[in-house]
Design an enzyme around this catalytic site. Sequence first.
Site, PDB file in Angstrom:
ATOM      1  N   GLU A  28       6.196   5.142 -22.791  1.00 43.04           N
ATOM      2  CA  GLU A  28       6.619   3.749 -22.957  1.00 43.04           C
ATOM      3  C   GLU A  28       6.792   3.467 -24.447  1.00 43.04           C
ATOM      4  OE1 GLU A  28       5.152  -0.878 -22.302  1.00 43.04           O
ATOM      5  OE2 GLU A  28       3.691   0.753 -22.236  1.00 43.04           O
ATOM      6  N   ASP A  88       0.818  -1.213   0.000  1.00 41.72           N
ATOM      7  CA  ASP A  88       0.000   0.000   0.000  1.00 41.72           C
ATOM      8  C   ASP A  88       0.853   1.265   0.000  1.00 41.72           C
ATOM      9  OD1 ASP A  88       0.924  -0.171   2.605  1.00 41.72           O
ATOM     10  OD2 ASP A  88      -1.045  -0.407   3.522  1.00 41.72           O
ATOM     11  N   ARG A  94       7.042 -10.088 -10.714  1.00 46.97           N
ATOM     12  CA  ARG A  94       6.274  -9.152  -9.874  1.00 46.97           C
ATOM     13  C   ARG A  94       6.066  -9.712  -8.466  1.00 46.97           C
ATOM     14  NH1 ARG A  94       1.453  -7.532 -14.237  1.00 46.97           N
ATOM     15  NH2 ARG A  94       2.851  -6.802 -15.910  1.00 46.97           N
ATOM     16  N   ASP A 131       7.177  -5.488 -17.187  1.00 51.29           N
ATOM     17  CA  ASP A 131       6.850  -6.152 -18.442  1.00 51.29           C
ATOM     18  C   ASP A 131       7.962  -7.074 -18.943  1.00 51.29           C
ATOM     19  OD1 ASP A 131       4.278  -5.085 -18.903  1.00 51.29           O
ATOM     20  OD2 ASP A 131       5.135  -3.206 -19.629  1.00 51.29           O
ATOM     21  N   ASP A 151       1.566   4.878 -20.514  1.00 50.99           N
ATOM     22  CA  ASP A 151       1.525   3.486 -20.941  1.00 50.99           C
ATOM     23  C   ASP A 151       1.263   3.412 -22.444  1.00 50.99           C
ATOM     24  OD1 ASP A 151       1.381   0.642 -20.243  1.00 50.99           O
ATOM     25  OD2 ASP A 151      -0.749   0.790 -20.702  1.00 50.99           O
TER      26      ASP A 151
END
Length: 629
Positions: A378, A192, A523, A452, A349
């Site tokens: 990006e 968070d 991730r 990614d 993005d």
Amino acid sequence: MGSDYMPVPFDSRKIYYRSPFGAVEQGTEIHFRILLPKAEHTQKAQLCVKYDYDYNWEFTELIWCGKFDEDTEIWECDFTPKKIGLYWYNFKLTTIDKTRYVIPSDPYKVSTIEDYMGRSWQITCYKKGFKTPDWLVGGVMYQIFPDRFYFSGEEKNIKRTDFKRNKDWFALPEWKPDENGIIKNNDFFMGDLKGITMKLDYLESLGVSCIYLNPISEAYSNHRYDTGDYSKVDSILGTEEDFKHLCAEAKKRGIHIINDGVFSHTGSDSVYFNRSGRYGKGGAYNDKNSPYFSWYKFNEWPNNYQSWWGFDTLPEVIEETPSFNEYINGKDGIVRKWMKCGNSGWRLDVADELPDVFIENLRKAVKDENPNAFLVGEVWEDASNKESYGARRKFLLGEQFDSVMNYVFRDAILNFCKGQHGKYTMDLIMSVIENYPRPVLRVLMNSLSTHDTERAITVMAGEPLDGKDREWQADTKLDDEHKKLGVKLLKVASAMQFTLPGFPCIYYGDEAGMEGYRDPFNRCCYPWGKENKELIEWHKKLADVRKSCSALWDGDFINVLSEERRISYIRHDKDSAIFCTFNLYDYEVEAKMPPGYADGKPVFDSKLENGILTIPPMSAEFVVLELGK
């Protein structure tokens, strides 16, 4: 020059042949010089230039300017690009009996004289007066995937029930499809915003001056690229007040925050589309009279619509729609809202899927709100000559982005560490330095890993992925031997990342030795308490070098050496200079120091005696000079 030196006809990366080097500001005069073998019997030489997609070439005659040596002639001319955009050029030679051309060749030959026109060199001409924010120069960025960085321990009042809570911080993210064969990405580790705030001291110790946050807006997947409501912080992450507090506390430490802007699509489960009905009866999926209906590309309403890369949970928006543009870029729009809350800019993005007019409107909103804010796109390829949707993109010409994510450097560095010849690695590096405007170069976002991509240490030391399935990726980790190798290679790679033009962007946990193949294994949660302390200390040392050596902030770049497993270069400005060398041979090598560096001090304690630097196997070394002292 020795008698055995054979000059190339033209080298666009040496100021002897082309001055100034690299991209130029609108209206800058460029001087060209070519060296031609006397045996060619050249009667006339011309510079051939065309503007981007134009078919018509403009010819400028070069003047014969004497001899370079007994066998080589010098020809010269000037050319001034008048409008912003790309120009392509080569040289046409008229000889006694034929027409010949000087054109680019491979990294070994550089240029050749051929009977056909073939390839051309690029000139990038950017807008006069183009500037990028000063506060980024010399800094270190840190990318955080919010769900996986740190959980504050504060339990939230979360009303939704369609998510899974993973209470084992060190577990793998869920990767198996459900009973319907769907991967929902709805498992959360509860990282968070307050957790990030609690770790600001750690980030400050790494030299971090900017945090890039993956999306924080309300959404229903753990990656949050399926936006549910742009105007709200996701309740699992906290509140808008938590975000304001994070920005304020970061600012006290000299750290800026930038947000991820996901504007090419929304989530299907959103206040705008509302396919699942979570937001009541409204939304474009349910009501043709919805204020959001015109945002979407329906082939046949409501179930046949265009979506991002075919994912029906990510319906595409029409960015040119006036109401969408106003909602995102207007005076009371989303971009300005989060800037007013304390952010210092945006990462966009899938930038190559956004139309030019939308990017330009967004830039205006950002810069009107804060002229020193940062806008980065990006883009995975060379962003100076990128084409998408049938058009040349204008990303770096001064009217759109300040910078882009520099995947070109990432590929060059990681492939060099995996065995690519240094000459090809340097050629990739120099292509960016040659093609990108100087204002962009100084703020390039240089990552080794992102959300990614596979983790850098896995790419360099792990078994190649080669299309292997998720089950294999979940089960495969570096063994002790390959982990030791990975640490050595990551130290070399990060040393390049921290010293090439631009600034390094650390993907959270890379500095702690995190590994992992593709999403979601790249991730995982930050390994608090299980970090690789050697790598963390290494990154702190690199940050200290950046902070103390202004040559790394916006200095010139000189290619010194590029051979099979070794690269060396110099960065310098008026106050300092740094010699950077990277040895990936499995034995130590000796390097003769460039003039003026013999009395420098190696940063990592390699031996420097009598002007010879001894570099240990698989290592990096810097020699720093303070000029004028």
